[in-house]
Design a protein around this motif. Structure first.
Motif, mmCIF file in Angstrom:
data_model
loop_
_atom_site.group_PDB
_atom_site.id
_atom_site.type_symbol
_atom_site.label_atom_id
_atom_site.label_comp_id
_atom_site.label_asym_id
_atom_site.label_seq_id
_atom_site.Cartn_x
_atom_site.Cartn_y
_atom_site.Cartn_z
ATOM 1 N N LEU A 1 -13.911 -29.474 41.298
ATOM 2 C CA LEU A 1 -13.781 -30.866 40.869
ATOM 3 C C LEU A 1 -12.642 -31.588 41.560
ATOM 4 C CD1 LEU A 1 -14.482 -30.602 37.042
ATOM 5 C CD2 LEU A 1 -16.084 -30.914 38.942
ATOM 6 N N SER A 2 -11.598 -30.869 41.910
ATOM 7 C CA SER A 2 -10.444 -31.521 42.540
ATOM 8 C C SER A 2 -10.501 -31.469 44.062
ATOM 9 C CB SER A 2 -9.142 -30.887 42.040
ATOM 10 O OG SER A 2 -9.080 -29.532 42.410
ATOM 11 N N CYS A 3 -11.509 -30.803 44.618
ATOM 12 C CA CYS A 3 -11.613 -30.647 46.069
ATOM 13 C C CYS A 3 -12.052 -31.961 46.719
ATOM 14 C CB CYS A 3 -12.627 -29.547 46.397
ATOM 15 S SG CYS A 3 -12.768 -29.208 48.143
ATOM 16 N N ARG A 4 -11.396 -32.307 47.802
ATOM 17 C CA ARG A 4 -11.772 -33.463 48.616
ATOM 18 C C ARG A 4 -12.543 -32.925 49.817
ATOM 19 N NH1 ARG A 4 -10.848 -36.470 44.743
ATOM 20 N NH2 ARG A 4 -8.775 -37.221 44.310
ATOM 21 N N VAL A 5 -13.804 -33.315 49.923
ATOM 22 C CA VAL A 5 -14.632 -32.796 51.009
ATOM 23 C C VAL A 5 -14.697 -33.789 52.160
ATOM 24 C CG1 VAL A 5 -16.029 -31.344 49.509
ATOM 25 C CG2 VAL A 5 -16.767 -33.654 49.978
ATOM 26 N N SER A 6 -14.686 -33.265 53.378
ATOM 27 C CA SER A 6 -14.855 -34.123 54.546
ATOM 28 C C SER A 6 -16.299 -34.089 55.035
ATOM 29 C CB SER A 6 -13.899 -33.695 55.669
ATOM 30 O OG SER A 6 -14.108 -32.352 56.005
ATOM 31 N N VAL A 7 -17.009 -33.014 54.704
ATOM 32 C CA VAL A 7 -18.429 -32.880 55.028
ATOM 33 C C VAL A 7 -19.179 -32.730 53.710
ATOM 34 C CG1 VAL A 7 -20.154 -31.442 56.173
ATOM 35 C CG2 VAL A 7 -17.897 -31.745 57.227
ATOM 36 N N PRO A 8 -20.129 -33.619 53.424
ATOM 37 C CA PRO A 8 -20.851 -33.526 52.154
ATOM 38 C C PRO A 8 -21.435 -32.134 51.929
ATOM 39 C CG PRO A 8 -21.418 -35.554 53.278
ATOM 40 C CD PRO A 8 -20.592 -34.737 54.247
ATOM 41 N N GLY A 9 -21.216 -31.608 50.724
ATOM 42 C CA GLY A 9 -21.761 -30.321 50.343
ATOM 43 C C GLY A 9 -20.989 -29.113 50.835
ATOM 44 N N CYS A 10 -19.921 -29.328 51.584
ATOM 45 C CA CYS A 10 -19.149 -28.204 52.123
ATOM 46 C C CYS A 10 -17.772 -28.188 51.469
ATOM 47 C CB CYS A 10 -19.031 -28.317 53.634
ATOM 48 S SG CYS A 10 -18.218 -26.875 54.355
ATOM 49 N N TYR A 11 -17.547 -27.204 50.639
ATOM 50 C CA TYR A 11 -16.307 -27.094 49.883
ATOM 51 C C TYR A 11 -15.417 -25.974 50.408
ATOM 52 C CZ TYR A 11 -18.421 -30.447 46.784
ATOM 53 O OH TYR A 11 -18.983 -31.584 46.274
ATOM 54 N N GLY A 12 -15.585 -25.666 51.689
ATOM 55 C CA GLY A 12 -14.728 -24.693 52.358
ATOM 56 C C GLY A 12 -14.696 -23.345 51.660
ATOM 57 N N GLY A 13 -13.485 -22.800 51.506
ATOM 58 C CA GLY A 13 -13.287 -21.484 50.925
ATOM 59 C C GLY A 13 -13.646 -21.395 49.453
ATOM 60 N N LEU A 14 -13.897 -22.527 48.804
ATOM 61 C CA LEU A 14 -14.270 -22.474 47.388
ATOM 62 C C LEU A 14 -15.617 -21.795 47.192
ATOM 63 C CD1 LEU A 14 -13.068 -25.885 45.924
ATOM 64 C CD2 LEU A 14 -12.109 -23.607 45.579
ATOM 65 N N HIS A 15 -16.498 -21.880 48.183
ATOM 66 C CA HIS A 15 -17.778 -21.177 48.063
ATOM 67 C C HIS A 15 -17.534 -19.667 47.971
ATOM 68 C CE1 HIS A 15 -20.089 -24.781 48.708
ATOM 69 N NE2 HIS A 15 -19.430 -25.027 49.832
ATOM 70 N N ASP A 16 -16.601 -19.164 48.773
ATOM 71 C CA ASP A 16 -16.272 -17.736 48.736
ATOM 72 C C ASP A 16 -15.606 -17.377 47.413
ATOM 73 O OD1 ASP A 16 -16.156 -15.127 50.009
ATOM 74 O OD2 ASP A 16 -13.987 -15.446 50.091
ATOM 75 N N ARG A 17 -14.703 -18.225 46.936
ATOM 76 C CA ARG A 17 -14.050 -17.990 45.640
ATOM 77 C C ARG A 17 -15.096 -17.946 44.530
ATOM 78 N NH1 ARG A 17 -10.361 -16.806 41.949
ATOM 79 N NH2 ARG A 17 -9.910 -18.383 40.403
ATOM 80 N N ALA A 18 -16.038 -18.894 44.555
ATOM 81 C CA ALA A 18 -17.096 -18.917 43.539
ATOM 82 C C ALA A 18 -17.943 -17.653 43.618
ATOM 83 C CB ALA A 18 -17.967 -20.157 43.711
#
Length: 91
Positions: free
Chosen positions: A51-68
């Protein structure tokens, strides 16, 4: 929350178009999540990070996908172990 994190933890490689929608659903759901359950803390913290992540590419949340992925795999392992314990105790 758990199903949304499941989707976010296993994003498709080529199509991330629905992931911003999933984060929007999380945004609507999180105020109703009970935060006193220690078993949910890793999931809650990860959801809050989306929720607090600022994305530069829609749908890409960087390392949060790995954390999830990590917290969801841990959640799934614990639920499986609990179910196996109950099944063995039922014999």
């Amino acid at each position: 929350m758990i199903h949304a994190l499941g989707v976010l933890s296993r994003p498709p490689i080529t199509d991330r178009s629905d992931l911003d929608l999933v984060v929007g659903i999380l945004r609507d759901l999180m105020p109703g999540v009970t935060r006193e359950n220690p078993q949910l803390m890793g999931l809650i913290q990860t959801a809050d990070q989306f929720l607090s992540c600022r994305v530069s590419v829609p749908g890409c949340y960087g390392g949060l996908h790995d954390r999830a992925r990590k917290v969801m795999n841990d959640w799934d392992r614990r639920r499986l172990a609990e179910a196996w314990d109950r099944a063995r105790g039922a014999r």
